[in-house]
Scaffold this active site. Structure first.
Site, mmCIF file in Angstrom:
data_model
loop_
_atom_site.group_PDB
_atom_site.id
_atom_site.type_symbol
_atom_site.label_atom_id
_atom_site.label_comp_id
_atom_site.label_asym_id
_atom_site.label_seq_id
_atom_site.Cartn_x
_atom_site.Cartn_y
_atom_site.Cartn_z
ATOM 1 N N GLU A 99 2.612 -19.276 7.331
ATOM 2 C CA GLU A 99 1.582 -20.127 6.712
ATOM 3 C C GLU A 99 2.182 -21.456 6.279
ATOM 4 O OE1 GLU A 99 -2.116 -20.201 3.554
ATOM 5 O OE2 GLU A 99 -0.507 -18.779 3.185
ATOM 6 N N LYS A 228 0.054 2.251 -0.980
ATOM 7 C CA LYS A 228 -0.495 1.453 0.118
ATOM 8 C C LYS A 228 -2.021 1.414 0.167
ATOM 9 C CE LYS A 228 3.725 2.058 2.758
ATOM 10 N NZ LYS A 228 4.415 2.535 3.931
ATOM 11 N N ASP A 303 8.994 -2.801 2.308
ATOM 12 C CA ASP A 303 7.924 -2.183 3.105
ATOM 13 C C ASP A 303 6.669 -3.043 2.958
ATOM 14 O OD1 ASP A 303 5.734 -0.653 3.993
ATOM 15 O OD2 ASP A 303 6.796 1.214 3.561
ATOM 16 N N HIS A 398 -3.313 -28.524 3.359
ATOM 17 C CA HIS A 398 -3.248 -27.671 4.547
ATOM 18 C C HIS A 398 -3.513 -28.462 5.816
ATOM 19 C CE1 HIS A 398 -2.467 -23.575 3.018
ATOM 20 N NE2 HIS A 398 -2.778 -24.177 1.882
HETATM 21 C C1 LIG Z 1 1.591 -29.325 -0.366
HETATM 22 C C2 LIG Z 1 1.765 -29.766 -1.821
HETATM 23 C C3 LIG Z 1 3.037 -29.097 -2.409
HETATM 24 C C4 LIG Z 1 1.923 -31.254 -1.900
HETATM 25 O O1 LIG Z 1 1.968 -31.633 -3.266
HETATM 26 P P1 LIG Z 1 2.390 -33.092 -3.737
HETATM 27 O O2 LIG Z 1 2.511 -33.039 -5.212
HETATM 28 O O3 LIG Z 1 1.479 -34.075 -3.114
HETATM 29 O O4 LIG Z 1 3.811 -33.200 -3.039
HETATM 30 P P2 LIG Z 1 4.968 -34.232 -3.200
HETATM 31 O O5 LIG Z 1 5.218 -34.805 -1.840
HETATM 32 O O6 LIG Z 1 4.727 -35.140 -4.345
HETATM 33 O O7 LIG Z 1 6.195 -33.282 -3.595
HETATM 34 C C5 LIG Z 1 6.192 -32.532 -4.805
HETATM 35 C C6 LIG Z 1 7.152 -31.357 -4.644
HETATM 36 O O8 LIG Z 1 6.562 -30.382 -3.750
HETATM 37 C C7 LIG Z 1 7.615 -29.803 -2.921
HETATM 38 N N1 LIG Z 1 7.360 -30.162 -1.509
HETATM 39 C C8 LIG Z 1 6.449 -31.023 -1.029
HETATM 40 N N2 LIG Z 1 6.475 -31.054 0.324
HETATM 41 C C9 LIG Z 1 7.416 -30.199 0.700
HETATM 42 C C10 LIG Z 1 7.872 -29.769 1.975
HETATM 43 N N3 LIG Z 1 7.374 -30.270 3.140
HETATM 44 N N4 LIG Z 1 8.849 -28.850 2.015
HETATM 45 C C11 LIG Z 1 9.392 -28.342 0.872
HETATM 46 N N5 LIG Z 1 8.977 -28.713 -0.373
HETATM 47 C C12 LIG Z 1 7.989 -29.611 -0.449
HETATM 48 C C13 LIG Z 1 8.915 -30.367 -3.445
HETATM 49 O O9 LIG Z 1 9.420 -29.548 -4.486
HETATM 50 C C14 LIG Z 1 8.469 -31.707 -4.007
HETATM 51 O O10 LIG Z 1 9.359 -32.207 -4.971
HETATM 52 P P3 LIG Z 1 10.684 -33.029 -4.499
HETATM 53 O O11 LIG Z 1 11.653 -31.992 -4.011
HETATM 54 O O12 LIG Z 1 10.260 -33.937 -3.397
HETATM 55 O O13 LIG Z 1 11.124 -33.707 -5.744
HETATM 56 C C15 LIG Z 1 0.543 -29.361 -2.713
HETATM 57 O O14 LIG Z 1 -0.631 -30.052 -2.290
HETATM 58 C C16 LIG Z 1 0.245 -27.888 -2.756
HETATM 59 O O15 LIG Z 1 1.007 -27.101 -3.328
HETATM 60 N N6 LIG Z 1 -0.916 -27.450 -2.228
HETATM 61 C C17 LIG Z 1 -1.310 -26.062 -2.347
HETATM 62 C C18 LIG Z 1 -1.000 -25.313 -1.080
HETATM 63 C C19 LIG Z 1 -0.944 -23.832 -1.353
HETATM 64 O O16 LIG Z 1 -0.606 -23.345 -2.424
HETATM 65 N N7 LIG Z 1 -1.241 -23.043 -0.343
HETATM 66 C C20 LIG Z 1 -1.086 -21.608 -0.509
HETATM 67 C C21 LIG Z 1 -1.867 -20.879 0.384
HETATM 68 S S1 LIG Z 1 -3.569 -20.842 -0.076
HETATM 69 C C22 LIG Z 1 -4.055 -19.222 0.358
HETATM 70 O O17 LIG Z 1 -3.487 -18.668 1.275
HETATM 71 C C23 LIG Z 1 -4.860 -18.443 -0.575
HETATM 72 C C24 LIG Z 1 -6.273 -18.849 -1.019
HETATM 73 C C25 LIG Z 1 -6.344 -20.354 -1.315
HETATM 74 O O18 LIG Z 1 -7.277 -18.493 -0.079
HETATM 75 C C26 LIG Z 1 -6.436 -17.983 -2.273
HETATM 76 C C27 LIG Z 1 -7.608 -18.359 -3.163
HETATM 77 O O19 LIG Z 1 -8.753 -17.881 -2.910
HETATM 78 O O20 LIG Z 1 -7.351 -19.087 -4.123
HETATM 79 N N1 LIG Z 2 8.190 9.206 2.716
HETATM 80 C C1 LIG Z 2 7.120 8.511 2.443
HETATM 81 O O1 LIG Z 2 6.075 9.054 2.107
HETATM 82 C C2 LIG Z 2 7.167 7.045 2.516
HETATM 83 C C3 LIG Z 2 8.276 6.396 2.992
HETATM 84 N N2 LIG Z 2 8.321 5.033 3.009
HETATM 85 C C4 LIG Z 2 9.556 4.463 3.523
HETATM 86 O O2 LIG Z 2 10.581 4.891 2.648
HETATM 87 C C5 LIG Z 2 11.689 4.018 2.749
HETATM 88 C C6 LIG Z 2 12.169 3.709 1.371
HETATM 89 O O3 LIG Z 2 12.466 4.925 0.742
HETATM 90 P P1 LIG Z 2 13.739 4.994 -0.180
HETATM 91 O O4 LIG Z 2 13.737 6.349 -0.772
HETATM 92 O O5 LIG Z 2 13.775 3.816 -1.079
HETATM 93 O O6 LIG Z 2 14.928 4.705 0.841
HETATM 94 P P2 LIG Z 2 15.793 5.639 1.774
HETATM 95 O O7 LIG Z 2 15.039 6.814 2.283
HETATM 96 O O8 LIG Z 2 16.409 4.719 2.766
HETATM 97 O O9 LIG Z 2 16.885 6.233 0.773
HETATM 98 C C7 LIG Z 2 17.708 5.438 0.040
HETATM 99 C C8 LIG Z 2 18.839 6.300 -0.499
HETATM 100 O O10 LIG Z 2 19.908 5.456 -0.862
HETATM 101 C C9 LIG Z 2 20.766 6.174 -1.720
HETATM 102 N N3 LIG Z 2 21.334 5.234 -2.697
HETATM 103 C C10 LIG Z 2 22.569 4.693 -2.607
HETATM 104 N N4 LIG Z 2 22.795 3.841 -3.614
HETATM 105 C C11 LIG Z 2 21.693 3.825 -4.387
HETATM 106 C C12 LIG Z 2 21.317 3.144 -5.572
HETATM 107 N N5 LIG Z 2 22.135 2.278 -6.181
HETATM 108 N N6 LIG Z 2 20.103 3.362 -6.086
HETATM 109 C C13 LIG Z 2 19.248 4.213 -5.502
HETATM 110 N N7 LIG Z 2 19.538 4.916 -4.380
HETATM 111 C C14 LIG Z 2 20.766 4.723 -3.816
HETATM 112 C C15 LIG Z 2 19.896 7.256 -2.386
HETATM 113 O O11 LIG Z 2 20.459 8.496 -2.016
HETATM 114 P P3 LIG Z 2 20.343 9.754 -3.023
HETATM 115 O O12 LIG Z 2 18.884 10.122 -3.062
HETATM 116 O O13 LIG Z 2 21.168 10.806 -2.378
HETATM 117 O O14 LIG Z 2 20.841 9.348 -4.359
HETATM 118 C C16 LIG Z 2 18.520 7.017 -1.776
HETATM 119 O O15 LIG Z 2 17.808 8.215 -1.592
HETATM 120 C C17 LIG Z 2 11.190 2.770 3.465
HETATM 121 O O16 LIG Z 2 11.669 2.794 4.787
HETATM 122 C C18 LIG Z 2 9.686 2.951 3.455
HETATM 123 O O17 LIG Z 2 9.092 2.295 4.524
HETATM 124 C C19 LIG Z 2 7.303 4.285 2.510
HETATM 125 C C20 LIG Z 2 6.177 4.874 1.994
HETATM 126 C C21 LIG Z 2 5.990 6.308 2.043
#
Ligand SMILES: CC(C)(COP(=O)([O-])OP(=O)([O-])OC[C@H]1O[C@@H](n2cnc3c(N)ncnc32)[C@H](O)[C@@H]1OP(=O)([O-])[O-])[C@@H](O)C(=O)NCCC(=O)NCCSC(=O)C[C@@](C)(O)CC(=O)[O-]
Ligand SMILES: NC(=O)C1=CN([C@@H]2O[C@H](COP(=O)(O)OP(=O)(O)OC[C@H]3O[C@@H](n4cnc5c(N)ncnc54)[C@H](OP(=O)(O)O)[C@@H]3O)[C@@H](O)[C@H]2O)C=CC1
Length: 403
Positions: A99, A228, A303, A398
């Site tokens: 995005e 989920k 996940d 956008h």
């Molecule tokens: C696009 C901006 C940031 C412009 O905003 P602006 O203030 O005009 O930008 P600017 O050129 O003055 O720059 C300000 C700062 O933005 C950053 N920045 C600016 N440009 C860049 C770039 N190219 N790459 C990396 N960073 C960038 C950067 O930090 C920059 O500071 P600087 O570093 O220059 O001092 C602003 O208009 C904005 O944030 N718009 C909102 C966009 C957004 O949040 N989209 C998210 C997805 S929306 C969606 O998916 C969900 C939705 C909407 O449907 C959910 C709902 O229902 O609400």
């Molecule tokens: N089974 C299900 O129903 C579902 C499975 N998943 C999947 O499960 C996976 C994640 O499960 P998850 O159990 O996290 O991972 P894993 O099955 O990969 O197991 C991770 C293992 O790492 C070991 N471990 C080593 N160091 C650490 C530490 N510091 N802290 C905790 N554990 C450590 C543990 O072994 P030990 O237990 O011997 O200590 C742990 O069981 C993902 O792939 C996900 O997509 C997602 C949703 C549902």
């Protein structure tokens, strides 16, 4: 040495099944053989899918029937200053998305947070749940099972913890609906997201329940976990990490950097994120927390289906002495730094950017730090999008960045 073409021939002849090629060849050859067969059937070239940058056997526990890998562009925002319970200092945040404008927006939010002195973040509750469903004869038996569960927590804990070195059973909460009883097991899974760990451990505990009571296990997951799917229980009780981040932004920073005012953002947050979401019956009282959760999940090997729970978040925005206070509270952020997709090479590097690859010291601290970083990223995203809406810049942003 078997080559991909002859492996594909053996599948065509019915000698091998599509999913058992790794037993007869190197994992990369197996994926190539599947690409040959899929291309033959579909006409898709799969050259790009086959051009992946890690040995296929590394993905062995992450996928079956592998034919290659998709690539999602990854970038960073920040560095942003975080005062967390498990992380503190300046860090870049990795995000993978398609995005356009998303990273620009979150980056703007991060730079504003930095200008305000940084964000505070804390994990306030933690626990991965699994809730099996049992059949009992009637309500009297349901009551008996609930009482038995309350009196036998230690036996369930012993059985569950036999299966894991790291997991700890924290509590078991019973729920009754007629002659169905749901036992919601909650675990401290340390640095693992813990869904496999909790499922295996709960399976062992269920054997004790069946041996000691009249209940019969119908399913190891009875949907009251809830994994989920959108669910109020996760929003209220939490699941995975419950994490909150906040920041107080001086009025002049809001005006200069976000082209709006604290009052406008606060009003917008109330009318959009609170009232609008309530009217829609949404669990997500926020603008786009899912955007940052999804992008950071992809970049760090989480996940991705659990973005559903990750979007269970409430954003608040208030004017305080003329400045802007903003917070975001994610009730059910399910993250790990070991296990699952975190082992893959690009995702491990994503974790390295934050410094949280693998197990933390103490155990659990790396996953807490990751949760705090995602919460701060979400806070930055909320701040920037709310500002864009308040200053009427969403469509133009956008148009410029996203097409
Ligand atoms: C696009 C901006 C940031 C412009 O905003 P602006 O203030 O005009 O930008 P600017 O050129 O003055 O720059 C300000 C700062 O933005 C950053 N920045 C600016 N440009 C860049 C770039 N190219 N790459 C990396 N960073 C960038 C950067 O930090 C920059 O500071 P600087 O570093 O220059 O001092 C602003 O208009 C904005 O944030 N718009 C909102 C966009 C957004 O949040 N989209 C998210 C997805 S929306 C969606 O998916 C969900 C939705 C909407 O449907 C959910 C709902 O229902 O609400
Ligand atoms: N089974 C299900 O129903 C579902 C499975 N998943 C999947 O499960 C996976 C994640 O499960 P998850 O159990 O996290 O991972 P894993 O099955 O990969 O197991 C991770 C293992 O790492 C070991 N471990 C080593 N160091 C650490 C530490 N510091 N802290 C905790 N554990 C450590 C543990 O072994 P030990 O237990 O011997 O200590 C742990 O069981 C993902 O792939 C996900 O997509 C997602 C949703 C549902």
């Amino acid at each position: 040495m078997t080559d991909a073409a002859s492996l594909a021939d053996r599948v065509r002849e019915g000698e091998l099944r599509f999913h058992e090629l790794e037993a007869h060849a190197d994992a990369d050859v197996a994926t190539e053989a599947r690409r040959i067969l899929v291309t033959e059937q579909s006409g898709a070239s799969l050259d790009a899918v086959g051009n992946y940058g890690f040995p296929a056997d590394v993905a062995d526990s992450a996928i079956e029937n592998m034919i290659g890998a998709i690539q999602v562009p990854m970038g960073v925002v920040g560095p942003v200053s975080i005062d967390g319970g498990a992380i503190s200092g300046d860090t870049y945040l990795p995000l993978a998305t398609t995005e356009g404008a998303l990273l620009a927006s979150v980056n703007r939010g991060c730079s504003v947070i930095d200008s305000a002195g940084g964000a505070t973040a804390r994990v306030l509750k933690s626990g991965m749940t699994r809730a099996p469903v049992f059949r009992v004869a009637d309500v009297a038996e349901a009551e008996a099972l609930v009482e038995w569960t309350r009196n036998n927590f230690e036996a369930l804990k012993d059985a569950a913890e036999e299966t894991t070195n790291h997991g700890e059973l924290l509590d078991v909460t019973p729920y009754v609906v007629g002659n169905s009883v749901y036992l919601r097991f909650r675990y401290d899974t340390k640095d693992a997201m813990g869904m496999n760990m909790a499922t295996i451990a709960t399976g062992a505990a269920c054997e004790v329940v069946e041996a000691e009571t009249t209940a019969s296990l119908v399913a190891l997951s009875g949907n009251l976990c809830t994994d989920k799917k959108p669910a109020a229980i996760n929003a209220v009780e939490g699941r995975g990490r419950s994490v909150t981040a906040d920041v107080l932004i001086p009025r002049e920073v809001v005006e200069e950097r976000l082209h709006t005012t604290p009052e406008a953002i606060s009003e917008l947050n109330t009318r959009k994120n609170l009232i609008g979401s309530a009217k829609a019956g949404s669990f997500g009282f926020n603008a786009h927390v899912a955007n940052v959760v999804a992008a950071m999940f992809l970049a760090t090997g989480q996940d991705e289906a659990q973005v559903v729970e990750g979007s269970n978040a409430i954003t608040t925005a208030d004017v305080q002495d003329g400045d802007l206070y903003v917070s975001v509270s994610l009730a059910s952020l399910e993250v790990g730094t070991v296990g699952g997709g975190t082992k893959l090479p690009t995702q491990s590097e994503g974790l390295d950017i934050i410094g949280v690859r693998g197990g933390g010291d103490p155990a659990g601290s790396n996953a807490d730090a990751l949760a705090e970083c995602i919460a701060v990223g979400a806070l930055a995203g909320e701040l920037s999008l709310l500002s864009a809406l308040a200053s009427r810049h969403l469509a133009s942003a956008h148009a410029e960045h996203g097409r």
